[in-house]
Write a protein that holds these residues in place. Structure first.
Motif, mmCIF file in Angstrom:
data_model
loop_
_atom_site.group_PDB
_atom_site.id
_atom_site.type_symbol
_atom_site.label_atom_id
_atom_site.label_comp_id
_atom_site.label_asym_id
_atom_site.label_seq_id
_atom_site.Cartn_x
_atom_site.Cartn_y
_atom_site.Cartn_z
ATOM 1 N N UNK A 32 0.837 -1.200 0.000
ATOM 2 C CA UNK A 32 0.000 0.000 0.000
ATOM 3 C C UNK A 32 0.872 1.250 0.000
ATOM 4 N N UNK A 33 0.452 2.228 -0.751
ATOM 5 C CA UNK A 33 1.221 3.467 -0.867
ATOM 6 C C UNK A 33 0.673 4.504 0.097
ATOM 7 N N UNK A 34 1.559 5.060 0.913
ATOM 8 C CA UNK A 34 1.201 6.088 1.885
ATOM 9 C C UNK A 34 1.881 7.392 1.484
ATOM 10 N N UNK A 35 1.095 8.468 1.367
ATOM 11 C CA UNK A 35 1.663 9.756 0.966
ATOM 12 C C UNK A 35 1.336 10.816 2.010
ATOM 13 N N UNK A 36 2.198 11.824 2.106
ATOM 14 C CA UNK A 36 1.990 12.934 3.026
ATOM 15 C C UNK A 36 1.417 14.151 2.328
ATOM 16 N N UNK A 37 1.551 14.197 1.034
ATOM 17 C CA UNK A 37 1.105 15.353 0.250
ATOM 18 C C UNK A 37 0.022 14.908 -0.724
ATOM 19 N N UNK A 38 -1.202 15.393 -0.514
ATOM 20 C CA UNK A 38 -2.322 14.978 -1.371
ATOM 21 C C UNK A 38 -2.108 15.380 -2.819
ATOM 22 N N UNK A 39 -1.390 16.450 -3.066
ATOM 23 C CA UNK A 39 -1.219 16.938 -4.423
ATOM 24 C C UNK A 39 -0.450 15.968 -5.304
ATOM 25 N N UNK A 40 0.298 15.057 -4.689
ATOM 26 C CA UNK A 40 1.093 14.112 -5.474
ATOM 27 C C UNK A 40 0.264 12.961 -6.023
ATOM 28 N N UNK A 41 -0.947 12.754 -5.488
ATOM 29 C CA UNK A 41 -1.734 11.589 -5.920
ATOM 30 C C UNK A 41 -3.219 11.818 -5.693
ATOM 31 N N UNK A 42 -3.714 13.005 -6.018
ATOM 32 C CA UNK A 42 -5.102 13.350 -5.702
ATOM 33 C C UNK A 42 -6.110 12.329 -6.207
ATOM 34 N N UNK A 43 -5.951 11.873 -7.443
ATOM 35 C CA UNK A 43 -6.938 10.987 -8.052
ATOM 36 C C UNK A 43 -6.857 9.556 -7.531
ATOM 37 N N UNK A 44 -5.774 9.214 -6.849
ATOM 38 C CA UNK A 44 -5.590 7.838 -6.392
ATOM 39 C C UNK A 44 -5.894 7.648 -4.906
ATOM 40 N N UNK A 45 -6.036 8.749 -4.172
ATOM 41 C CA UNK A 45 -6.224 8.632 -2.725
ATOM 42 C C UNK A 45 -7.618 8.089 -2.409
ATOM 43 N N UNK A 46 -7.629 6.971 -1.707
ATOM 44 C CA UNK A 46 -8.886 6.309 -1.363
ATOM 45 C C UNK A 46 -9.220 6.443 0.126
ATOM 46 N N UNK A 47 -8.180 6.539 0.940
ATOM 47 C CA UNK A 47 -8.359 6.636 2.386
ATOM 48 C C UNK A 47 -7.503 7.773 2.933
ATOM 49 N N UNK A 48 -7.956 8.373 4.034
ATOM 50 C CA UNK A 48 -7.172 9.405 4.707
ATOM 51 C C UNK A 48 -7.063 9.052 6.188
ATOM 52 N N UNK A 49 -5.859 9.098 6.708
ATOM 53 C CA UNK A 49 -5.586 8.895 8.125
ATOM 54 C C UNK A 49 -5.219 10.254 8.695
ATOM 55 N N UNK A 50 -5.971 10.725 9.683
ATOM 56 C CA UNK A 50 -5.810 12.125 10.056
ATOM 57 C C UNK A 50 -5.653 12.326 11.561
ATOM 58 N N UNK A 51 -4.916 13.374 11.881
ATOM 59 C CA UNK A 51 -4.853 13.922 13.230
ATOM 60 C C UNK A 51 -4.614 15.419 13.088
ATOM 61 N N UNK A 53 -5.756 17.532 10.910
ATOM 62 C CA UNK A 53 -5.392 17.846 9.539
ATOM 63 C C UNK A 53 -5.592 19.326 9.241
ATOM 64 N N UNK A 54 -4.842 19.856 8.305
ATOM 65 C CA UNK A 54 -5.001 21.249 7.901
ATOM 66 C C UNK A 54 -6.394 21.446 7.297
ATOM 67 N N UNK A 55 -7.119 22.483 7.702
ATOM 68 C CA UNK A 55 -8.455 22.732 7.137
ATOM 69 C C UNK A 55 -8.419 22.790 5.618
ATOM 70 N N UNK A 56 -9.348 22.057 5.006
ATOM 71 C CA UNK A 56 -9.441 22.041 3.555
ATOM 72 C C UNK A 56 -8.543 21.035 2.872
ATOM 73 N N UNK A 57 -7.687 20.359 3.646
ATOM 74 C CA UNK A 57 -6.711 19.453 3.028
ATOM 75 C C UNK A 57 -7.331 18.168 2.490
ATOM 76 N N UNK A 58 -8.583 17.881 2.857
ATOM 77 C CA UNK A 58 -9.227 16.657 2.377
ATOM 78 C C UNK A 58 -10.196 16.924 1.226
ATOM 79 N N UNK A 59 -10.338 18.174 0.867
ATOM 80 C CA UNK A 59 -11.202 18.502 -0.264
ATOM 81 C C UNK A 59 -10.460 18.260 -1.578
ATOM 82 N N UNK A 60 -11.240 18.081 -2.640
ATOM 83 C CA UNK A 60 -10.628 17.905 -3.956
ATOM 84 C C UNK A 60 -9.989 16.550 -4.154
ATOM 85 N N UNK A 61 -10.424 15.547 -3.390
ATOM 86 C CA UNK A 61 -9.930 14.177 -3.557
ATOM 87 C C UNK A 61 -11.095 13.351 -4.091
ATOM 88 N N UNK A 62 -11.230 13.205 -5.385
ATOM 89 C CA UNK A 62 -12.453 12.648 -5.982
ATOM 90 C C UNK A 62 -12.737 11.198 -5.622
#
Length: 319
Positions: A32-51, A53-62
């Motif tokens: 499984x691929x884990x990324x710290x920057x959503x911009x590097x894989x926006x279209x592939x992100x299926x799950x988010x693990x958060x603590x 998180x920066x406001x708005x950082x989970x938007x725009x992940x289709x």
């Protein structure tokens, strides 16, 4: 809903070192691929693990499907007012539960066995034999919040011989525990407790609940003197000036606080030096990547097999 090995997971945390989480994920699920920057894989992100998180950082992940909280609470997630409309899952882990129960039992016993008094006597080199201490069965410990953490702590305190009561939003049934619920039940709960342990989630309804209006409903005298307060829930639950005032007026005999409105607790806070206050640095039940990552992976795998998610947060109630 079948998962692919290359489904991407976003780790969105602030205030924590992400490296240890990355290391544990690499051990537990190397495919499984884990990324710290959503911009590097926006279209592939299926799950988010958060603590926190920066406001708005989970938007725009289709393709985001699930948000996992990396802590026992979820109020940190709702500080973000731009959350996508996907399920939010709380972490329920035997490790977290045991850590919290250890903390609660430790602090209850410390107050019950006059730990504050003896430490103060030691610093003053005073030997004073106090022959009379109440037995556990003479002391009622009340737990605010009877979720997974509260239930486990209640059972362990019962095993030590304490009388235990609990209060929750809805009626909970626990063997040997007197349960109260709802607004009407809170008054009956408060009038009988000698030690109050707060494990409530932070929601709009519970914000500031540990205040003078609550302390005024508690009994004036019991086997330990005035009641004791222990808060290991969230800092936003407590009104800190009211706690200090209640101590100074004798409405509370002592308090243990693990959480605060501002963390770290400012050095100028009078809580640091008050003789009847025990402070711990948000250490009651720390999230351990070694313990939690396998739990998260197990949830992902069961979800991808088509099984329902567990411990889904009620967004309206915010817990």
């Amino acid at each position: 809903m079948t998962g692919n090995a290359d489904d991407t997971i976003l780790l969105a945390v602030t205030g924590w070192d992400p490296d240890v989480w990355q290391t544990e994920f690499a051990k537990a699920a190397p495919a499984r691929k884990l990324v710290l920057d959503a911009d590097t894989a926006k279209d592939k992100i299926r799950y988010a693990l958060v603590w926190k998180q920066r406001p708005g950082s989970l938007m725009g992940l289709p393709n985001l499907e699930v948000i996992f909280s990396l802590g026992a609470g979820v109020d940190h997630i709702f500080h973000d007012h731009q959350l996508p409309d996907v399920p939010i899952v709380r972490i329920v882990s035997p490790d977290l539960t045991m850590r919290m129960s250890e903390y609660v039992v430790w602090q209850v016993l410390d107050h019950h066995r006059l730990g504050l008094r003896y430490r103060q006597q030691q610093t003053q080199k005073v030997w004073h034999e106090d022959r009379r201490q109440p037995a556990a069965h003479e002391v009622t410990v009340g737990i605010l919040g009877l979720g997974v953490l509260g239930r486990d702590a209640a059972q362990k305190l019962r095993n030590l011989g304490f009388r235990v009561s609990g209060w929750s939003r809805r009626l909970q049934t626990i063997e040997g525990v007197t349960s109260h619920f709802g607004k009407d039940g809170l008054k009956d709960f408060l009038k009988d407790v000698d030690i109050v342990v707060c494990l409530l989630p932070l929601t709009p309804e519970t914000k500031g609940i540990l205040s003078m209006s609550m302390f005024a409903q508690m009994k004036a005298e019991g086997p330990l003197g005035a009641p004791v307060l222990i808060n290991a829930g969230r800092g936003g639950l407590q009104n800190e000036p009211d706690i200090l005032a209640a101590l100074d007026r004798g409405m509370l005999s002592a308090v243990t606080l693990d959480v605060f409105k501002t963390e770290p607790l400012p050095k100028g806070s009078p809580l640091w030096t008050h003789p009847q206050v025990v402070i711990t640095p948000h250490a009651a039940a720390s999230s351990s990547p070694q313990a939690l990552v396998p739990e998260i992976i197990a949830q992902l795998e069961s979800y991808e097999r088509g099984e329902p998610l567990k411990n889904i947060v009620d967004k309206a109630a915010q817990y």
